[in-house]
Design an enzyme around this catalytic site. Structure first.
Site, PDB file in Angstrom:
ATOM      1  N   GLY A 156      34.183  43.989  39.097  1.00  0.00           N
ATOM      2  CA  GLY A 156      33.537  42.887  38.214  1.00  0.00           C
ATOM      3  C   GLY A 156      34.040  42.765  36.976  1.00  0.00           C
ATOM      4  O   GLY A 156      33.646  42.046  36.183  1.00  0.00           O
ATOM      5  N   GLU A 185      27.081  50.747  42.745  1.00  0.00           N
ATOM      6  CA  GLU A 185      25.909  50.309  41.941  1.00  0.00           C
ATOM      7  C   GLU A 185      24.718  50.911  42.384  1.00  0.00           C
ATOM      8  O   GLU A 185      23.828  51.240  41.837  1.00  0.00           O
ATOM      9  CB  GLU A 185      25.658  48.680  42.250  1.00  0.00           C
ATOM     10  CG  GLU A 185      26.853  47.802  41.302  1.00  0.00           C
ATOM     11  CD  GLU A 185      27.529  46.743  41.942  1.00  0.00           C
ATOM     12  OE1 GLU A 185      26.806  46.286  43.099  1.00  0.00           O
ATOM     13  OE2 GLU A 185      28.507  46.293  41.312  1.00  0.00           O
ATOM     14  N   GLY A 240      33.676  41.480  46.039  1.00  0.00           N
ATOM     15  CA  GLY A 240      32.268  41.161  45.679  1.00  0.00           C
ATOM     16  C   GLY A 240      32.458  39.888  45.143  1.00  0.00           C
ATOM     17  O   GLY A 240      32.264  38.941  45.922  1.00  0.00           O
ATOM     18  N   GLY A 241      32.774  39.365  43.917  1.00  0.00           N
ATOM     19  CA  GLY A 241      32.524  38.165  43.306  1.00  0.00           C
ATOM     20  C   GLY A 241      33.515  36.878  44.237  1.00  0.00           C
ATOM     21  O   GLY A 241      32.502  35.998  44.351  1.00  0.00           O
ATOM     22  N   SER A 281      37.723  43.555  41.869  1.00  0.00           N
ATOM     23  CA  SER A 281      38.167  42.465  41.642  1.00  0.00           C
ATOM     24  C   SER A 281      39.433  41.844  42.236  1.00  0.00           C
ATOM     25  O   SER A 281      40.675  41.381  42.040  1.00  0.00           O
ATOM     26  CB  SER A 281      38.903  42.573  40.201  1.00  0.00           C
ATOM     27  OG  SER A 281      37.766  43.181  39.138  1.00  0.00           O
ATOM     28  N   GLU A 315      36.817  51.936  45.856  1.00  0.00           N
ATOM     29  CA  GLU A 315      36.274  50.846  44.662  1.00  0.00           C
ATOM     30  C   GLU A 315      36.462  51.687  43.411  1.00  0.00           C
ATOM     31  O   GLU A 315      35.268  52.307  43.061  1.00  0.00           O
ATOM     32  CB  GLU A 315      35.196  50.318  44.953  1.00  0.00           C
ATOM     33  CG  GLU A 315      34.987  49.633  46.341  1.00  0.00           C
ATOM     34  CD  GLU A 315      33.977  48.470  46.139  1.00  0.00           C
ATOM     35  OE1 GLU A 315      34.432  47.189  46.405  1.00  0.00           O
ATOM     36  OE2 GLU A 315      32.725  48.769  46.299  1.00  0.00           O
ATOM     37  N   ASN A 338      30.857  41.720  50.000  1.00  0.00           N
ATOM     38  CA  ASN A 338      29.779  42.225  49.490  1.00  0.00           C
ATOM     39  C   ASN A 338      29.023  41.219  48.570  1.00  0.00           C
ATOM     40  O   ASN A 338      29.566  40.962  47.426  1.00  0.00           O
ATOM     41  CB  ASN A 338      29.820  43.659  48.947  1.00  0.00           C
ATOM     42  CG  ASN A 338      28.737  44.115  48.142  1.00  0.00           C
ATOM     43  OD1 ASN A 338      27.556  43.626  48.485  1.00  0.00           O
ATOM     44  ND2 ASN A 338      28.687  45.034  47.284  1.00  0.00           N
ATOM     45  N   TRP A 339      27.958  40.612  48.795  1.00  0.00           N
ATOM     46  CA  TRP A 339      27.485  39.354  48.115  1.00  0.00           C
ATOM     47  C   TRP A 339      26.500  39.874  46.872  1.00  0.00           C
ATOM     48  O   TRP A 339      26.269  39.100  46.061  1.00  0.00           O
ATOM     49  CB  TRP A 339      26.543  38.497  48.963  1.00  0.00           C
ATOM     50  CG  TRP A 339      27.339  37.639  50.038  1.00  0.00           C
ATOM     51  CD1 TRP A 339      28.819  37.722  50.273  1.00  0.00           C
ATOM     52  CD2 TRP A 339      27.035  36.753  51.025  1.00  0.00           C
ATOM     53  NE1 TRP A 339      29.115  36.892  51.253  1.00  0.00           N
ATOM     54  CE2 TRP A 339      28.108  36.159  51.669  1.00  0.00           C
ATOM     55  CE3 TRP A 339      25.851  36.186  50.892  1.00  0.00           C
ATOM     56  CZ2 TRP A 339      27.824  35.154  52.646  1.00  0.00           C
ATOM     57  CZ3 TRP A 339      25.650  35.082  52.136  1.00  0.00           C
ATOM     58  CH2 TRP A 339      26.550  34.825  52.902  1.00  0.00           C
ATOM     59  N   LYS A 340      26.149  40.984  47.216  1.00  0.00           N
ATOM     60  CA  LYS A 340      25.106  41.904  46.386  1.00  0.00           C
ATOM     61  C   LYS A 340      23.983  41.132  46.074  1.00  0.00           C
ATOM     62  O   LYS A 340      23.693  40.500  47.200  1.00  0.00           O
ATOM     63  CB  LYS A 340      25.908  42.044  44.864  1.00  0.00           C
ATOM     64  CG  LYS A 340      27.242  42.821  44.808  1.00  0.00           C
ATOM     65  CD  LYS A 340      27.854  43.131  43.755  1.00  0.00           C
ATOM     66  CE  LYS A 340      29.100  43.818  43.977  1.00  0.00           C
ATOM     67  NZ  LYS A 340      29.968  44.196  42.704  1.00  0.00           N
ATOM     68  N   HIS A 345      27.295  52.299  47.767  1.00  0.00           N
ATOM     69  CA  HIS A 345      28.060  51.475  46.696  1.00  0.00           C
ATOM     70  C   HIS A 345      27.917  52.168  45.294  1.00  0.00           C
ATOM     71  O   HIS A 345      26.898  52.546  45.166  1.00  0.00           O
ATOM     72  CB  HIS A 345      27.611  50.009  46.874  1.00  0.00           C
ATOM     73  CG  HIS A 345      28.410  49.019  45.905  1.00  0.00           C
ATOM     74  ND1 HIS A 345      28.229  49.080  44.783  1.00  0.00           N
ATOM     75  CD2 HIS A 345      29.392  48.234  46.383  1.00  0.00           C
ATOM     76  CE1 HIS A 345      29.237  48.037  44.076  1.00  0.00           C
ATOM     77  NE2 HIS A 345      29.871  47.687  45.192  1.00  0.00           N
TER      78      HIS A 345
HETATM   79  P1  13P Z   1      34.455  42.620  42.599  1.00  0.00           P
HETATM   80  O1  13P Z   1      35.170  41.929  43.766  1.00  0.00           O
HETATM   81  O2  13P Z   1      33.456  41.387  42.106  1.00  0.00           O
HETATM   82  O3  13P Z   1      34.933  43.207  41.440  1.00  0.00           O
HETATM   83  O4  13P Z   1      33.150  43.414  43.270  1.00  0.00           O
HETATM   84  C1  13P Z   1      33.798  44.635  44.156  1.00  0.00           C
HETATM   85  C2  13P Z   1      32.579  45.150  44.778  1.00  0.00           C
HETATM   86  O5  13P Z   1      31.738  45.884  44.214  1.00  0.00           O
HETATM   87  C3  13P Z   1      32.364  45.109  46.143  1.00  0.00           C
HETATM   88  O6  13P Z   1      31.573  45.909  46.800  1.00  0.00           O
END
Ligand code: 13P
Length: 247
Positions: free
Chosen positions: A171, A95, A232-233, A211, A165, A9-11, A93
């Site tokens: 993050g 967020e 994510g990251g 993470s 999650e 998930n590149w956000k 998600h």
């Molecule tokens: P991180 O891997 O950056 O913690 O993000 C997780 C995430 O929200 C994937 O959707």
């Protein structure tokens, strides 16, 4: 047997050029993996990534709206996602839930529309730190699952992916430990089994997210009920994401 699925998930990251470059490199690095690999770039890059005609890396979107078309300024419809080659779409998600106030009812509408259009939803669920500390993890997560999946026909359940999650692990560098995550994920599987049949509960794929990195992914993948990761990251660099896929 459930095929493992690892999604990035590149956000809100990457220009079109950067997205194309990352996907080209990733396609080469994960070509021989038995894992299903998905990337979820921002909307602006979907079309260009689709045009690469990748064989291994599949395309997903990060969000959708629950109506086919019309006066919904700024929104993207399920048909538009299908049109640019998306196979998957993230729904709910944390967020979106926190920053954009999406609740289980809205998320359910989006999920039902995604399924209607043949998209495979990745339903994201997870508890806050306060909820965890209050001992409410399962209560919160299972109601997100039940309300998110309400009305989905049994025959569609095998195409649904759920991503657990924990919000406090996103993050932050904090991760749930593998066994802890597996307990929550087993409870999710049982809940799906109770909504439908135990057999269907056994078919739905459930990811861990929060993470996940090349160095800790194995701890999750070796658990009995964890079928993959939502990253994510560490999905923003081809070599890191490929390292996760090749856990
Ligand atoms: P991180 O891997 O950056 O913690 O993000 C997780 C995430 O929200 C994937 O959707």
């Amino acid at each position: 047997m459930r095929t493992p699925i690892i999604a990035g998930n590149w956000k809100m990251n990457k220009t079109v050029g950067e997205a194309v470059e990352l996907c080209r490199q990733l396609e080469k690095e994960v070509a021989d993996s038995p894992v299903e690999v998905v990337v979820c770039p921002p909307f602006t890059a979907l079309s260009a990534v689709n045009a690469l005609g990748l064989e291994k890396v599949k395309l997903g979107a990060q969000n959708l709206y629950f109506t086919e078309k019309g006066a919904y300024t700024g929104e993207i419809s399920p048909g538009m996602l299908v049109d640019v080659g998306c196979e998957y779409v993230l729904v709910g998600h944390s967020e979106r839930r926190e920053l954009f106030k999406e609740d289980n009812q809205l998320i359910n509408k989006k999920l039902l529309k995604a399924v209607e259009f043949g998209l495979k939803p990745i339903l994201c669920v997870g508890e806050t730190l306060e909820e965890r500390q209050a001992g409410e993890t399962e209560k919160v997560v299972l109601s997100q699952v039940r309300e998110g999946l309400a009305g989905v026909e049994a025959e569609k359940i095998p195409s649904v992916v759920i991503a657990y999650e924990p919000i406090w692990a996103i993050g932050t560098g904090e991760t749930s430990d593998g066994e802890d995550a597996n307990k929550v994920i087993s409870a999710i599987r049982r809940a799906v089994g109770e909504m439908y049949t135990p057999e269907l509960g056994g078919k739905v794929r459930i990811q861990y997210g929060g993470s996940v990195k090349p160095g800790n992914v194995a701890e999750f993948m070796e658990q009995s009920d964890i079928d993959g990761a939502l990253v994510g990251g560490a999905s923003l660099k081809a070599s890191d994401f490929a390292g996760i896929v090749k856990f």
